[in-house]
Design a protein around this motif. Structure first.
Motif, PDB file in Angstrom:
ATOM      1  N   GLU A  60       9.117   9.093   9.638  1.00 20.16           N
ATOM      2  CA  GLU A  60      10.384   7.993   9.540  1.00 20.16           C
ATOM      3  C   GLU A  60      10.346   6.876   8.532  1.00 20.16           C
ATOM      4  N   THR A  61       9.040   6.362   8.690  1.00 22.95           N
ATOM      5  CA  THR A  61       8.288   5.171   8.202  1.00 22.95           C
ATOM      6  C   THR A  61       8.518   4.795   6.626  1.00 22.95           C
ATOM      7  N   VAL A  62       7.577   6.303   6.061  1.00 23.34           N
ATOM      8  CA  VAL A  62       8.014   6.983   4.861  1.00 23.34           C
ATOM      9  C   VAL A  62       9.275   6.616   3.712  1.00 23.34           C
ATOM     10  N   ARG A  63      10.314   7.465   4.895  1.00 20.13           N
ATOM     11  CA  ARG A  63      11.877   7.153   4.269  1.00 20.13           C
ATOM     12  C   ARG A  63      12.470   5.790   4.693  1.00 20.13           C
ATOM     13  N   TRP A 113      14.647   1.875   1.494  1.00 29.95           N
ATOM     14  CA  TRP A 113      14.167  -0.139   1.354  1.00 29.95           C
ATOM     15  C   TRP A 113      14.032  -0.206  -0.447  1.00 29.95           C
ATOM     16  N   LEU A 114      13.241   0.295  -1.095  1.00 31.17           N
ATOM     17  CA  LEU A 114      12.389  -0.034  -2.636  1.00 31.17           C
ATOM     18  C   LEU A 114      13.293   0.269  -3.088  1.00 31.17           C
ATOM     19  N   GLN A 115      14.191   1.521  -3.032  1.00 28.06           N
ATOM     20  CA  GLN A 115      15.258   2.468  -3.688  1.00 28.06           C
ATOM     21  C   GLN A 115      16.603   0.773  -3.798  1.00 28.06           C
ATOM     22  N   ARG A 173       0.904  -1.250   0.288  1.00 28.17           N
ATOM     23  CA  ARG A 173       0.350  -0.169   0.166  1.00 28.17           C
ATOM     24  C   ARG A 173       0.829   1.249   0.467  1.00 28.17           C
ATOM     25  N   LEU A 174       2.273   1.017   1.062  1.00 27.22           N
ATOM     26  CA  LEU A 174       2.988   2.512   1.041  1.00 27.22           C
ATOM     27  C   LEU A 174       3.534   2.414  -0.119  1.00 27.22           C
ATOM     28  N   PRO A 175       4.553   0.790  -0.535  1.00 27.44           N
ATOM     29  CA  PRO A 175       5.503   1.094  -1.619  1.00 27.44           C
ATOM     30  C   PRO A 175       4.334   1.895  -2.843  1.00 27.44           C
ATOM     31  N   TRP A 176       3.142   0.765  -3.146  1.00 28.20           N
ATOM     32  CA  TRP A 176       2.292   1.697  -4.966  1.00 28.20           C
ATOM     33  C   TRP A 176       2.413   2.858  -4.341  1.00 28.20           C
ATOM     34  N   TRP A 177       2.513   4.066  -3.844  1.00 26.93           N
ATOM     35  CA  TRP A 177       1.792   5.940  -3.819  1.00 26.93           C
ATOM     36  C   TRP A 177       3.120   6.229  -3.695  1.00 26.93           C
ATOM     37  N   LEU A 178       4.475   5.656  -3.238  1.00 25.51           N
ATOM     38  CA  LEU A 178       5.876   6.554  -3.149  1.00 25.51           C
ATOM     39  C   LEU A 178       6.082   5.847  -4.716  1.00 25.51           C
ATOM     40  N   ALA A 193      10.321  12.382   0.740  1.00 20.21           N
ATOM     41  CA  ALA A 193      10.680  11.438   0.409  1.00 20.21           C
ATOM     42  C   ALA A 193      11.538  11.277  -1.242  1.00 20.21           C
ATOM     43  N   THR A 194      10.919  10.932  -1.780  1.00 25.27           N
ATOM     44  CA  THR A 194      10.670   9.996  -3.197  1.00 25.27           C
ATOM     45  C   THR A 194      11.495  11.678  -3.901  1.00 25.27           C
ATOM     46  N   GLY A 195      11.494  13.272  -3.657  1.00 26.46           N
ATOM     47  CA  GLY A 195      12.349  14.391  -3.701  1.00 26.46           C
ATOM     48  C   GLY A 195      11.196  14.174  -5.250  1.00 26.46           C
ATOM     49  N   SER A 196      10.249  14.331  -5.427  1.00 27.32           N
ATOM     50  CA  SER A 196       9.069  14.226  -6.542  1.00 27.32           C
ATOM     51  C   SER A 196       8.728  15.721  -6.640  1.00 27.32           C
TER      52      SER A 196
END
Length: 334
Positions: free
Chosen positions: A293-296, A301-303, A165-170, A234-237
């Motif tokens: 912090e959790t989002v970062r 981890w995804l990166q 759920r969070l990874p998809w949004w990221l 977190a993504t710098g998007s």
């Protein structure tokens, strides 16, 4: 302490293993050994919890101070494991779910709220369903008795989340551009990092606590706007959030929760989603780290690992709205 973790290779089980090892526990894990690698430092016993022979092999000559069951999904399987472990462990933590409560998500719940009327002796191999967790709870209490601890987890997020759920949004926000943001940015959310859940669970275990705790983040601390804002930072998007009201999304046949992950429209069936009462857990020492912090950490981890070979999905339902459908709604909104 010597601890047995049923599961222990994925997400919450992994978090329990790492926290237990960090505390100096002797950790045994029991799983099939097929979905994820075992963590270094554990005694890894491979077997199927649905197999009487595999469970008997696990307990032969072993005893633990405590069991943590992160993998129980069927009452029949929980009853079998708890019955065999009754004389091989002093304490049993079962990771249940807020889904066990019959009033949720339509209404707020606390530890005294009714659970689904699923019996402890439900036959094996039932199709997946929320009532089964309530049956698992009854099976544990029947077989293991007053030495049992039930943790009704809320919405777990963090690194290694398998549903996504969070990874998809990221990943969607990292792609940039105009992003369909659902509903009201001020709508509260109630999320908990799996690492904080595991740490709290082990705190309770060390103190020999029993009974039931709703274990989720504090109600009202974070909003959906906070959640997506943390994803942008977190993504710098350069993503531009286009907040779109519930009625527009429902008219466009956008599926709540799954098609736009964690979106809960303002409808009676969803009113209690983010209002679970976690005050008992908070009073007992549950610490919930900042959502940022959790989002970062999840983005890091995804990166590092990439999304993997499988698409994000909740059961058989793929997560996320199709980009063409999203563009069409955004164009209409424009």
């Amino acid at each position: 302490m010597k601890i047995l973790i049923l599961g222990g290779s994925k997400f919450l089980g992994r978090a329990y293993v790492l926290e237990a090892l960090a505390r100096g526990y002797e950790v045994t894990t029991f799983n099939r050994g097929v979905s994820r690698a075992d963590q270094p430092g554990v005694e890894a016993v491979h077997g199927d919890r649905t197999s009487q022979a595999d469970l008997e092999k696990l307990v032969a000559g072993r005893r633990w101070d405590a069991v943590v069951d992160t993998s129980g999904q069927q009452p029949h399987d929980v009853a079998r494991a708890a019955g065999l472990l009754r004389d091989h462990a002093d304490h049993y933590t079962f990771i249940s779910s807020i889904h066990a409560f019959s009033d949720w998500p339509a209404a707020p719940v606390d530890e005294s709220s009714p659970t689904h009327p699923c019996p402890a002796d439900t036959p094996p191999d039932q199709p997946p369903g929320n009532p089964l967790k309530a049956g698992c709870e009854r099976a544990l209490l029947t077989e293991f008795g007053a030495r049992s601890l039930l943790l009704n987890c809320g919405l777990l997020i963090g690194p290694h989340e398998p549903v996504g759920r969070l990874p998809w949004w990221l990943e969607r926000i990292a792609a940039g551009g105009r992003v369909l943001a659902p509903g009201n940015p001020d709508r509260p959310m109630q999320l908990i990092d799996a690492r904080d859940f595991a740490a709290f669970g082990l705190d309770l275990l060390e103190r020999g606590e029993t009974g039931r705790y709703i274990t989720t983040g504090p109600a009202g601390r974070d909003t959906y706007g906070d959640f997506l804002g943390h994803c942008i930072r977190a993504t710098g998007s350069d993503a531009e959030l286009v907040w779109t009201d519930d009625n527009t999304l429902l008219a466009a046949d956008v599926g709540p929760w799954v098609e736009l992950p964690l979106w809960t429209p303002d409808l009676p069936d969803w009113h209690g989603t983010w209002q679970a009462d976690s005050s008992r857990a908070l009073a007992a020492g549950l610490n919930s780290r900042p959502l940022a912090e959790t989002v970062r950490d999840t983005w890091a981890w995804l990166q590092e690992t990439g999304p993997g070979e499988e698409s994000w999905a909740q059961g058989d339902l793929p997560l996320g709205i199709a980009r063409e459908k999203e563009r069409k709604i955004l164009d209409q909104a424009r």
